[in-house]
Design an enzyme around this catalytic site. Structure first.
Site, PDB file in Angstrom:
ATOM      1  N   GLU A   1       7.412  20.169   1.999  1.00 26.99           N
ATOM      2  CA  GLU A   1       6.092  20.794   1.991  1.00 26.99           C
ATOM      3  C   GLU A   1       5.372  20.576   3.321  1.00 26.99           C
ATOM      4  O   GLU A   1       5.358  19.465   3.853  1.00 26.99           O
ATOM      5  CB  GLU A   1       5.201  20.217   0.885  1.00 26.99           C
ATOM      6  CG  GLU A   1       3.822  20.901   0.897  1.00 26.99           C
ATOM      7  CD  GLU A   1       2.761  20.233   0.023  1.00 26.99           C
ATOM      8  OE1 GLU A   1       3.060  19.215  -0.626  1.00 26.99           O
ATOM      9  OE2 GLU A   1       1.636  20.757   0.006  1.00 26.99           O
TER      10      GLU A   1
ATOM     11  N   ASP B   1      -0.795   4.432   8.173  1.00 27.68           N
ATOM     12  CA  ASP B   1      -1.878   5.027   8.950  1.00 27.68           C
ATOM     13  C   ASP B   1      -2.839   3.909   9.322  1.00 27.68           C
ATOM     14  O   ASP B   1      -3.434   3.284   8.446  1.00 27.68           O
ATOM     15  CB  ASP B   1      -2.571   6.079   8.063  1.00 27.68           C
ATOM     16  CG  ASP B   1      -3.729   6.774   8.765  1.00 27.68           C
ATOM     17  OD1 ASP B   1      -4.255   7.740   8.196  1.00 27.68           O
ATOM     18  OD2 ASP B   1      -4.102   6.357   9.880  1.00 27.68           O
ATOM     19  N   ILE B   2      -2.958   3.655  10.613  1.00 25.90           N
ATOM     20  CA  ILE B   2      -3.908   2.627  11.052  1.00 25.90           C
ATOM     21  C   ILE B   2      -5.054   3.340  11.739  1.00 25.90           C
ATOM     22  O   ILE B   2      -4.846   4.052  12.724  1.00 25.90           O
ATOM     23  CB  ILE B   2      -3.283   1.663  12.090  1.00 25.90           C
ATOM     24  CG1 ILE B   2      -1.865   1.345  11.744  1.00 25.90           C
ATOM     25  CG2 ILE B   2      -4.151   0.432  12.239  1.00 25.90           C
ATOM     26  CD1 ILE B   2      -1.707   0.283  10.742  1.00 25.90           C
ATOM     27  N   ASP B   3      -6.238   3.146  11.194  1.00 27.43           N
ATOM     28  CA  ASP B   3      -7.399   3.878  11.655  1.00 27.43           C
ATOM     29  C   ASP B   3      -8.425   2.904  12.216  1.00 27.43           C
ATOM     30  O   ASP B   3      -8.784   1.942  11.556  1.00 27.43           O
ATOM     31  CB  ASP B   3      -7.956   4.625  10.443  1.00 27.43           C
ATOM     32  CG  ASP B   3      -9.065   5.579  10.789  1.00 27.43           C
ATOM     33  OD1 ASP B   3      -9.824   5.294  11.741  1.00 27.43           O
ATOM     34  OD2 ASP B   3      -9.176   6.607  10.109  1.00 27.43           O
TER      35      ASP B   3
ATOM     36  N   CYS C   1     -12.145   2.865  22.716  1.00 28.86           N
ATOM     37  CA  CYS C   1     -12.165   2.652  24.157  1.00 28.86           C
ATOM     38  C   CYS C   1     -11.028   1.720  24.496  1.00 28.86           C
ATOM     39  O   CYS C   1     -10.336   1.226  23.604  1.00 28.86           O
ATOM     40  CB  CYS C   1     -13.504   2.053  24.591  1.00 28.86           C
ATOM     41  SG  CYS C   1     -13.702   0.330  24.082  1.00 28.86           S
TER      42      CYS C   1
ATOM     43  N   HIS D   1       2.101  12.229  -0.591  1.00 30.13           N
ATOM     44  CA  HIS D   1       0.965  12.190   0.334  1.00 30.13           C
ATOM     45  C   HIS D   1       1.247  13.022   1.588  1.00 30.13           C
ATOM     46  O   HIS D   1       2.343  12.979   2.137  1.00 30.13           O
ATOM     47  CB  HIS D   1       0.710  10.729   0.724  1.00 30.13           C
ATOM     48  CG  HIS D   1      -0.503  10.532   1.562  1.00 30.13           C
ATOM     49  ND1 HIS D   1      -1.717  10.178   1.046  1.00 30.13           N
ATOM     50  CD2 HIS D   1      -0.691  10.666   2.888  1.00 30.13           C
ATOM     51  CE1 HIS D   1      -2.607  10.089   2.012  1.00 30.13           C
ATOM     52  NE2 HIS D   1      -2.009  10.376   3.150  1.00 30.13           N
ATOM     53  N   LEU D   2       0.238  13.764   2.034  1.00 27.32           N
ATOM     54  CA  LEU D   2       0.397  14.599   3.233  1.00 27.32           C
ATOM     55  C   LEU D   2      -0.180  13.875   4.438  1.00 27.32           C
ATOM     56  O   LEU D   2      -1.310  13.390   4.390  1.00 27.32           O
ATOM     57  CB  LEU D   2      -0.355  15.926   3.034  1.00 27.32           C
ATOM     58  CG  LEU D   2       0.267  16.846   2.000  1.00 27.32           C
ATOM     59  CD1 LEU D   2      -0.784  17.653   1.268  1.00 27.32           C
ATOM     60  CD2 LEU D   2       1.249  17.790   2.682  1.00 27.32           C
TER      61      LEU D   2
END
Lengths: 402, 515
Positions: free
Chosen positions: A47, A112-114, A131, A296-297
């Protein structure tokens, strides 16, 4: 603050078609998602979801060949591309399938590291900003997670990708990883999690004896970067407010004797406040929900980030210390580069490229700053191909096929 | 299973092999004929056993010395297999080990029939059977453990001595309670990490190259996982073949009685509807609400809002203590309107969900108030949420402050501190319900709560009883009445043999009345 002087989101409608026609590395992309053609219909049952102009979101996109993928993307010109799971049937035909039988079967294990998840411990930026001072957090996260996924879990094929704005993604592509159940994914993510608690929790890391080898490994990475990152760059001792934040992590009675924070060796009765503080400021913060779901997408490598124009490029771990998110090419840059030949190209390359250009449908990313990132992707694909070959040889040896 | 008649058929010693180990995975259903009497007796006794497992598990730390002692006692008194050796030693006038094992086997399968029907029943059954299995496996000697593993085809690779030596330090620090000596002496098993998820998730095991290095005493966790998976699948399959069994009129009443007996008080039948006025709620929240609901009520009053998780947990609790739908709508509206929601928006968005809770919308399920287990285990709160169990989900420091702030007892400041310490200890040991029970004791000034807490509405009911509340709370214990009210129950006119069944069921009633 991110300089976006050369990128203007308003130009996307003009730049994207060019990007998908001449720059997007379709053949590598297809090669990746086909995984050597070992499983039938693996690519066909994958998908994709697209976000089109005006925020129109379409799910359950699927394609039968690389050619179809190219044509459709060039036609629809997606602003955002997400990759989902490999299903039991072609996603584009999911409505025709008997209810309950259309199921997500496999997908890469992803992380996913945000940077926003670190807002309580960064002083330089907040929210979507990043930064060079806080980027170190990503470097630390990658080193810790990469080691653990390889050494502890035995995975080999990891693709680290810059998300385009404020974080990084990891795609674990091993066969075994793609076949993991929801429970297994969630267990892996929890094993890798040390930061617990939301805004109500002050002390987010609690260590007790014995300290698991995984934590020790992670600590040694954090310790390497801590002084430069936290004391110098983040200046966590630079104001009363931030010092108070650090002190809030210590138990009250510890303040009754003189504490020299630069020593980092505060141990009281078997507890590890120094280690906990370092971990709280630096240890990677994962979103377990992203990793848990088989369906999960997640944002696709080589897609564009519409707000920054940056391309989600693979990160070369060998050059991790010098990776600079602000050097990642934007779509406007590479479209511009396409128009002009690069001054530093060697003569021979020049000739070769010109020859290649003659061939219809040749990708021109090689003439742009995107080239080196595609090379990283190539090496990643090569390694997987070698690995598959090795497995097949093993299998045929076992079956005594010569 | 066939249930052709009442006559007991004695099976000879060919069955000996089936029961040569005191523990089993219940892989094969029993193939013999048994009488109805035995059917009922076995089922009731195993149910009593599982109930004890549940109760003892709430009152004592699982697998501690006291826990084991208590369970041993239950086992003996209910005649379940305890000895590892089969032996021919017949206990004078009692049951042989062999017969106990047979009972264990058969009763397990009977209860599967009763407990396969709904998600809740299955979950409960699996939980108790797992605790039971864990306890029994833990009591086996090392040799018997290995025997069991082999008999059941659980081939886990042992780690070689050299490898253990090279990894010694890592192994010691990865599992609690290991030393250099134990690493050398004990067996370690190498298991793919996917087979040891519980240990991986909590980081209680050493991982290398995708393999988990499990010390011998932890192998039970792996085995338990296997047990749970098998049992879960088996229950799903049993549910499918259930209609055939239920049509047997001799069995149907007993089976349905058994499963209702478990559910006990789920507080869905509101015998106190309309007996509470909205004005009483503030006062009641301080006196008779468990901490979780008190917390939610306070947050609602302060913020004039609660998110979905909080609305569900608190809203269903209020329904359980007796609020009518109209009262509930009034309650929520008046609060939300004080906040950012105007009456219109409330009617459009939130009123629907309140009606939904009362079974007046959508698929019209009359939702039952959450039990403690549900509150503790599902849907942990995140930023901006106030639901969950404070003993489980709050920071211990914040919890301590909260408990101190709720001026619990005028006389008890001296009492307060050690009790608080006890609560916090219980929380650390993860006995959230026991901690809440202690909170009950603290706030009601009693030494012993006198009940085993497993539902917030139970807390309220017990509190009101103690305070001699203004409400008449009828205890819903007349089981046979309930099973007659149940529309799913196909009671037939009584027959000669069902009189006996009735007597057995009467027995069951009195057992559960003590709850």
């Amino acid at each position: 603050m991110m300089p976006t002087s050369d990128y203007d989101p308003a130009c996307l409608p003009d730049l994207l078609p060019l990007y998908y026609r001449r720059l997007f590395p379709f053949s590598q992309y297809y090669r990746w998602l086909s995984y050597g053609g070992v499983s039938k219909n693996y690519f066909q049952n994958r998908e994709f979801s697209f976000t089109l102009k005006d925020d129109i979101y379409v799910r359950y996109q699927s394609f039968t060949t690389q050619n179809e993928l190219e044509k459709e993307m060039q036609k629809m010109v997606p602003y955002k591309i997400d990759i989902g799971a490999v299903y039991s049937h072609r996603p584009s035909q999911h409505n025709a399938v008997k209810s309950g039988t259309f199921q997500a079967l496999e997908k890469e294990l992803v992380f996913d590291i945000d940077m926003t998840d670190y807002d309580d411990v960064r002083r330089c930026c907040s929210a979507a900003d990043i930064c060079s001072k806080c980027w170190t957090l990503m470097t630390i996260a990658i080193r810790i997670l990469d080691r653990a996924l390889r050494e502890d879990f035995g995975f080999h094929h990891l693709l680290w990708v810059y998300s385009g704005r404020r974080g990084v993604h990891c795609w674990v592509c091993d066969d075994a990883a793609r076949k993991l159940s929801v429970a297994a994914r969630s267990a892996v993510a929890e094993y890798l999690s040390l930061i617990k608690g939301g805004e109500e929790t002050v002390r987010k890391v609690v260590l007790s004896d014995p300290i698991h080898p995984f934590i020790n490994h992670s600590l040694s990475v954090v310790e390497r970067y801590f002084c430069q990152y936290a004391i110098v760059e983040q200046d966590i001792l630079g104001s009363k407010e931030s010092v108070d934040k650090v002190l809030a992590l210590l138990p009250e009675d510890i303040l009754s004797f003189p504490v020299v924070l630069s020593q980092y060796h505060i141990k009281k009765g078997g507890q590890y406040f120094d280690k906990e503080i370092m971990l709280q400021y630096c240890y990677p913060r994962l979103d377990v929900n992203v990793s848990k779901g088989v369906n999960h997408l997640l944002k696709s490598p080589f897609s564009i980030h519409p707000k920054t124009g940056r391309i989600s490029v693979p990160i070369d771990l060998k050059e991790l210390n010098t990776f600079d998110p602000f050097e990642v090419p934007t779509i406007s840059l590479i479209c511009e580069e396409l128009e002009r030949p690069r001054a530093d190209e060697a003569e021979d390359d020049d000739v070769k490229d010109k020859e290649n250009e003659q061939e219809a449908g040749e990708r021109h990313y090689k003439r742009t700053s995107l080239a080196k990132y595609v090379k990283v992707f190539d090496r990643f694909l090569e390694a997987m191909a070698r690995s598959r070959k090795g497995e097949m040889l093993q299998k045929s040896d076992l079956q005594k096929d010569f | 299973m066939q249930f052709p008649g009442r006559r007991k058929k004695v099976i000879g010693s060919s069955q000996n092999d089936l029961y040569d180990h005191c523990l089993q995975f219940y892989g094969q259903p029993p193939l013999e004929n048994i009488s109805l009497t035995e059917f009922e007796t076995f089922a009731v006794e195993r149910l009593k056993l599982l109930k004890s497992v549940e109760n003892i598990g709430v009152s004592y730390v699982k697998n501690s010395e006291q826990y084991v002692k208590k369970l041993d006692a239950e086992f003996s008194s209910l005649n379940f297999p305890l000895r590892t050796e089969l032996g021919d030693r017949r206990v004078q006038g009692g049951t042989s080990e062999y017969e106990k094992r047979r009972k264990d086997h058969i009763s397990h399968f009977i209860l599967r029939l009763a407990y396969c029907q709904t998600e809740d029943l299955r979950r409960w059954f699996i939980q108790q059977e797992m605790d039971l299995f864990r306890y029994r496996f833990g009591e086996l000697t090392s040799k018997h453990k290995t025997d069991f593993l082999h008999k059941n085809n659980l081939k886990y690779e042992t780690v070689s001595a050299e490898e253990k030596k090279s990894l010694k330090d890592k192994l010691i620090t990865s599992s609690y309670g290991l030393s250099g000596i134990t690493v050398e002496e004990y067996d370690f098993y190498k298991v793919p990490f996917q087979d040891a998820l519980d240990l991986v998730r909590t980081r209680k095991v050493y991982l290398l190259a995708g393999n988990a290095y499990i010390p011998h005493h932890e192998i039970v966790t792996i085995v338990l996982n296997d047990f749970r998976t098998r049992l879960s699948k088996a229950l799903a399959m049993t549910a499918r073949s259930l209609p055939a069994v239920q049509s047997d009129e001799r069995l149907q009443p007993l089976l349905s009685h058994l499963s209702h007996a478990y559910v006990g008080q789920d507080y869905s039948i509101q015998k106190n509807m309309g007996k509470i006025s909205l004005e009483q709620i503030d006062a009641l929240s301080g006196k008779s609400f468990p901490l979780c609901m008190r917390h939610l009520h306070k947050a609602l009053r302060e913020n004039h809002h609660l998110r979905h998780g909080g609305r569900m947990q608190y809203g269903l609790f209020l329904k359980g203590i007796g609020l009518t739908l109209d009262q509930a709508l009034q309650f929520w509206r008046s609060e939300f309107v004080k906040g950012k929601v105007d009456a219109d928006k409330f009617d459009k968005a939130y009123a629907y969900s309140v009606r939904h809770m009362f079974g007046k919308e959508g698929k019209r399920t009359d939702y039952t108030p959450y039990s403690c287990m549900k509150v503790i285990l599902s849907n942990p709160p995140s930023q901006g949420d106030y639901h969950g169990c404070p003993f489980r989900h709050s920071d211990p420091e914040l919890l301590k402050q909260k408990l101190q702030n709720y001026k619990v007892s005028p006389s008890g400041i001296n009492q307060l501190l050690p009790m608080l310490a006890e609560i916090l200890e219980l929380v650390k040991g993860m006995h959230y319900q026991l901690a809440c029970q202690k909170y009950f004791e603290l706030t009601h000034n009693v030494e012993d709560a006198g009940f085993s807490l497993n539902h917030p509405n139970q807390y309220f009911t017990e509190s009101q009883k103690l305070l001699g509340g203004g409400l008449e709370i009828k205890k819903e214990v007349d089981m046979s009445q309930r099973s007659q009210e149940n529309p799913a129950n196909m009671t037939r006119p009584s027959q000669a043999n069902s009189k006996q069944a009735h007597e057995e069921m009467g027995d069951l009633d009195s057992f559960f009345q003590d709850e």
